[in-house]
Write an enzyme that holds these catalytic residues in place. Sequence first.
Site, short mmCIF file in Angstrom:
data_model
loop_
_atom_site.label_atom_id
_atom_site.label_comp_id
_atom_site.label_asym_id
_atom_site.label_seq_id
_atom_site.Cartn_x
_atom_site.Cartn_y
_atom_site.Cartn_z
N CYS A 2 0.85 -1.18 0.00
CA CYS A 2 0.00 0.00 0.00
C CYS A 2 0.90 1.24 0.00
O CYS A 2 2.11 1.12 0.15
CB CYS A 2 -0.87 0.03 1.25
SG CYS A 2 -1.76 -1.51 1.53
N ARG A 27 1.02 1.71 -6.10
CA ARG A 27 1.20 0.70 -5.07
C ARG A 27 -0.11 0.00 -4.72
O ARG A 27 -0.11 -0.95 -3.92
CB ARG A 27 1.79 1.33 -3.81
CG ARG A 27 3.13 1.99 -4.03
CD ARG A 27 3.56 2.78 -2.83
NE ARG A 27 4.01 1.92 -1.76
CZ ARG A 27 5.24 1.48 -1.61
NH1 ARG A 27 6.16 1.82 -2.47
NH2 ARG A 27 5.57 0.70 -0.61
N TRP A 74 -3.81 -1.71 -1.09
CA TRP A 74 -3.75 -2.91 -1.92
C TRP A 74 -4.09 -4.05 -0.98
O TRP A 74 -3.30 -4.42 -0.12
CB TRP A 74 -2.34 -3.06 -2.49
CG TRP A 74 -2.30 -3.96 -3.66
CD1 TRP A 74 -2.65 -3.67 -4.94
CD2 TRP A 74 -1.86 -5.30 -3.67
NE1 TRP A 74 -2.47 -4.76 -5.74
CE2 TRP A 74 -1.99 -5.77 -4.98
CE3 TRP A 74 -1.39 -6.17 -2.69
CZ2 TRP A 74 -1.66 -7.07 -5.34
CZ3 TRP A 74 -1.05 -7.46 -3.05
CH2 TRP A 74 -1.19 -7.89 -4.37
N ASN A 98 1.21 -0.10 5.87
CA ASN A 98 1.56 -0.87 4.68
C ASN A 98 2.34 -2.08 5.17
O ASN A 98 3.34 -1.93 5.85
CB ASN A 98 2.44 -0.01 3.76
CG ASN A 98 3.11 -0.82 2.68
OD1 ASN A 98 2.57 -1.84 2.24
ND2 ASN A 98 4.28 -0.39 2.24
N GLY A 99 1.87 -3.29 4.84
CA GLY A 99 2.58 -4.50 5.28
C GLY A 99 1.60 -5.55 5.78
O GLY A 99 0.39 -5.43 5.57
N GLU A 478 22.34 -19.90 -9.53
CA GLU A 478 22.04 -18.46 -9.45
C GLU A 478 23.19 -17.71 -8.76
O GLU A 478 23.56 -16.60 -9.18
CB GLU A 478 20.71 -18.26 -8.71
CG GLU A 478 20.28 -16.81 -8.47
CD GLU A 478 20.08 -15.99 -9.73
OE1 GLU A 478 20.19 -16.53 -10.84
OE2 GLU A 478 19.84 -14.78 -9.60
N LYS A 482 25.15 -14.73 -10.62
CA LYS A 482 25.24 -13.37 -10.06
C LYS A 482 26.70 -12.94 -9.97
O LYS A 482 27.05 -11.84 -10.34
CB LYS A 482 24.62 -13.29 -8.66
CG LYS A 482 23.14 -13.27 -8.56
CD LYS A 482 22.43 -12.04 -9.04
CE LYS A 482 22.10 -12.12 -10.49
NZ LYS A 482 20.91 -12.76 -10.90
N GLU A 485 28.37 -12.36 -13.54
CA GLU A 485 27.89 -11.25 -14.37
C GLU A 485 28.27 -9.88 -13.81
O GLU A 485 28.44 -8.94 -14.57
CB GLU A 485 26.39 -11.34 -14.65
CG GLU A 485 25.49 -11.08 -13.49
CD GLU A 485 24.02 -11.22 -13.85
OE1 GLU A 485 23.62 -10.81 -14.94
OE2 GLU A 485 23.26 -11.74 -13.01
N HIS A 501 32.10 -36.22 -10.00
CA HIS A 501 32.10 -36.61 -11.42
C HIS A 501 32.83 -35.57 -12.29
O HIS A 501 32.62 -35.54 -13.49
CB HIS A 501 30.65 -36.81 -11.90
CG HIS A 501 29.94 -37.85 -11.10
ND1 HIS A 501 30.20 -39.19 -11.22
CD2 HIS A 501 29.01 -37.73 -10.13
CE1 HIS A 501 29.44 -39.86 -10.37
NE2 HIS A 501 28.71 -39.00 -9.70
N LYS A 601 19.39 -5.07 -19.89
CA LYS A 601 18.30 -5.51 -19.02
C LYS A 601 17.27 -6.31 -19.79
O LYS A 601 16.73 -7.28 -19.28
CB LYS A 601 17.66 -4.27 -18.38
CG LYS A 601 16.61 -4.60 -17.33
CD LYS A 601 17.26 -5.21 -16.10
CE LYS A 601 16.25 -5.72 -15.10
NZ LYS A 601 16.84 -6.75 -14.20
C1 F6R Z 1 20.68 -12.27 -14.72
C2 F6R Z 1 19.63 -11.70 -15.55
C3 F6R Z 1 19.35 -12.36 -16.84
C4 F6R Z 1 17.83 -12.40 -17.10
C5 F6R Z 1 17.56 -12.96 -18.49
C6 F6R Z 1 16.10 -13.13 -18.77
O1 F6R Z 1 20.84 -11.55 -13.53
O2 F6R Z 1 19.02 -10.73 -15.20
O3 F6R Z 1 19.88 -13.64 -16.87
O4 F6R Z 1 17.24 -13.21 -16.12
O5 F6R Z 1 18.12 -12.11 -19.46
O6 F6R Z 1 15.44 -11.90 -18.73
P1 F6R Z 1 13.88 -11.84 -18.56
O7 F6R Z 1 13.55 -12.39 -17.21
O8 F6R Z 1 13.53 -10.40 -18.70
O9 F6R Z 1 13.27 -12.68 -19.64
#
Ligand code: F6R
Length: 606
Positions: A2, A27, A74, A98-99, A478, A482, A485, A501, A601
Amino acid sequence: MCGIIGIVGKAPVAERLVESLKRLEYRGYDSAGVAGVVGNSVERRRAKGKIKALEEVLAADPLVATTGIGHTRWATHGAPNVQNAHPHSAGRVTLVHNGIIENFAELKAELAAAGRVFESDTDTEVIAHLIDAELATGLAPIDAFKATLDRLTGAYALAVLIEGADNLVLGARRGSPLVVGEGQGEMFLGSDALAVGPFTNRVIYLDEGDYVALDHDSARIFDASGAAVTRPVRVVPTSAVMMEKGNYRHFMEKEIHDQPEGCQRTIAAYVDALTSKTAVPGDVDWARLERIQIVACGTSYIAGVVGKYLIEQLADLPVDVEIASEFRYRQPALRPGALVVAMSQSGETADTLAALRYCKAKGMKSAVVVNATESTMAREVDVVWPIHCGPEIGVASTKAFTAQVSVLTAIAVAAAKARGTIDAAEEQRLVKVLLEAPRLIAEAIGLEDALKDIAADVAKARDVLYLGRGPMSALALEGALKLKEISYIHAEGYAAGELKHGPIALVDDKTPIVILAPYDSWFEKSASNMSEVMARGGQVIFITDTEGVKHAPEGAKVVVTAPASDPLVSTLVMSAPIQLLAYHVAVIKGADVDQPRNLAKSVTVE
Ligand code: F6R
């Protein structure tokens, strides 16, 4: 999620509260309300629906006040109607929240037994009653507020008015954001800098656990222990307010810290907190569904792998997860009785979109778990499952990952109930477990200082190995993704059982090995793998929980102790430590955290 606003003003506030609420409407907009100090009392105006409806109420029945609070809702606990709209009042206290208060049922029972009568179904109203009860013992407003905060479990941002204290707004934050805005002889409280933006660009971001007393000229801030503290004032450029990083150096850091609130919002959209039942939107016949085909890339793919573990185990429903760029170019054997689920933060990733279209062309029903609800994928599927975590700016995905996992977790529980693999009591238990996850994620984020120290060592490494079993094998992927990258250190994630293996050949005394092992049914096996690498000189960073730490073999270089959690949510809880580790390694290395080299992104090319 909210939106809240509070003003201790010199000039009338009703219109200004509404102006802020409009900025906070993103929100939520199930209902809206304001309250203000009028003479010796506090008056409320509330309306169901968008802010426009509240404006109509105010036009018919103006609120003439210079100190007030406002809320756009919300809904989580209770239907979106006027009775459940904020502000909520009890005795001398009127507040907005909110929460989610996790222990509201116990508190409500206790207050009802003491003769208190409730007018709404919300968890929020108990807070008003608790403060009022403390005031009745003779405590000063700030002390009554603190005594109440100490009794609350869960997440909150609060703004509070107290009858008889007409130059005062109290605020507090835990798990939900709250900022103080400094004006000229006026003070403001809001969910974000955007909310106070029309009145001031001087903003104080409260820290987790802080509470505050605002009067015309000052903000007295206290930390969770009750000690008076000062927090820096930041001047926020008006144009940048939407994209503001707050006290954080990078969006990625902010987004890691956003996760308790992001996940809370996600979870609230997929369960009914009042009945503890799942409430997954969309027309999917879980009982008859033959198979789920998840297609995704990168971090979204890894979220899908976590989902596979949960859905298959709980609901006995087969789930295939495949990297979209592979899937689209082979001839996968598909059947119309399956549901294709694309996972995508952006909803635009070219490979995922192509895989989705391929499945649709084969006559499969389609769904997307997505952040951008206006995206191409969202427009093309039969069922949209939004992740509700807000815009993710950092290129490395963090809060979208935990929100995606939250959605798949709710789906696993819903499918299990529909398919009869769990009963109603187990569904309720699991929903309660899920609702507790945001608090546990916040606790795991509290490990940041320890992880920063570890990062100093990891930053010197050339290679890093991540190991885990069960859903933690996905989180190992993951963690490695992280790290590589954003810090450009080579990292591999492996299912720990695969170690002997091949990857064990990488083990030497210079290679940090991150082992992810909460105390679950895989723990003993992970502990054996830990012994195997330590026997070969491996430098183990053992990330476990409060139970696991009691049973871990001796000899890890460093042990990180996350809060214990039910296996249903352990991936959510263990995510923050690996994100923070990668983040601090990248900061130490001076890398461009939010915009790592070569990445984008939204990957709209194949
Ligand atoms: C890693 C990362 C990318 C996205 C990938 C898919 O931190 O952000 O590996 O996960 O490019 O992107 P979406 O989720 O937008 O399809």
